[in-house]
Design an enzyme around this catalytic site. Structure first.
Site, PDB file in Angstrom:
ATOM      1  N   TRP A  42       0.839  -1.194   0.000  1.00 57.31           N
ATOM      2  CA  TRP A  42       0.000   0.000   0.000  1.00 57.31           C
ATOM      3  C   TRP A  42       0.875   1.246   0.000  1.00 57.31           C
ATOM      4  CZ3 TRP A  42      -4.725   0.448  -1.448  1.00 57.31           C
ATOM      5  CH2 TRP A  42      -5.418   1.630  -1.200  1.00 57.31           C
ATOM      6  N   GLU A 127     -11.296  -2.870   5.673  1.00 60.53           N
ATOM      7  CA  GLU A 127     -12.661  -2.383   5.458  1.00 60.53           C
ATOM      8  C   GLU A 127     -13.098  -2.554   4.007  1.00 60.53           C
ATOM      9  OE1 GLU A 127     -10.256   1.238   4.328  1.00 60.53           O
ATOM     10  OE2 GLU A 127     -10.058  -0.378   5.786  1.00 60.53           O
TER      11      GLU A 127
END
Length: 131
Positions: A42, A127
């Site tokens: 990321w 999420e």
């Protein structure tokens, strides 16, 4: 079929460096997160790309279902901490906050069934799998 800008709806498949996309004959779009072909790390680029990618996916009416998955044996674990060091700056954080909200709203705008194939640990942005 082309859009108002003359591009075909599948032009976005190769637009994003951290997402590999392919759609089968039944309209199932496989979206695989990666960094250089391996598990995704990321970073700021991925953060920005996901905003536009989810928007493009939501607008493509040829998609009948979407599968979001990782690469190899992890879904999303690694963060490029050095590349994300600017996040502490107020003017950078403002953009990250805006992009973060747009990622979620663009993801929710995908109006076809969406499945997350969590293929290993999901320590970063889990999420996305839950949504």
């Amino acid at each position: 079929m082309s859009t108002a800008h003359g591009a075909t709806p599948t032009d976005y498949f190769s637009r994003y460096g951290n997402l590999a996309m392919q759609r089968d004959a039944n309209g199932v779009l496989l979206v695989r997160m990666h960094s250089d072909g391996g598990p995704i790390v990321w970073n700021a680029t991925a953060h920005r790309e996901f905003v536009d990618a989810f928007h493009d996916i939501s607008r493509d009416r040829r998609n009948r279902a979407v599968v979001l998955t990782g690469t190899a044996e992890e879904w999303m674990v690694q963060i490029d901490r050095e590349g994300m060091s600017a996040l502490g700056l107020p003017w950078v954080w403002n953009r990250v906050n805006l992009d973060g909200r747009k990622v979620l709203s663009n993801l929710l705008d995908i109006e076809v069934p969406m499945v997350c194939a969590v293929n290993g640990p999901a320590r970063v942005h889990s999420e996305l799998a839950l949504l």
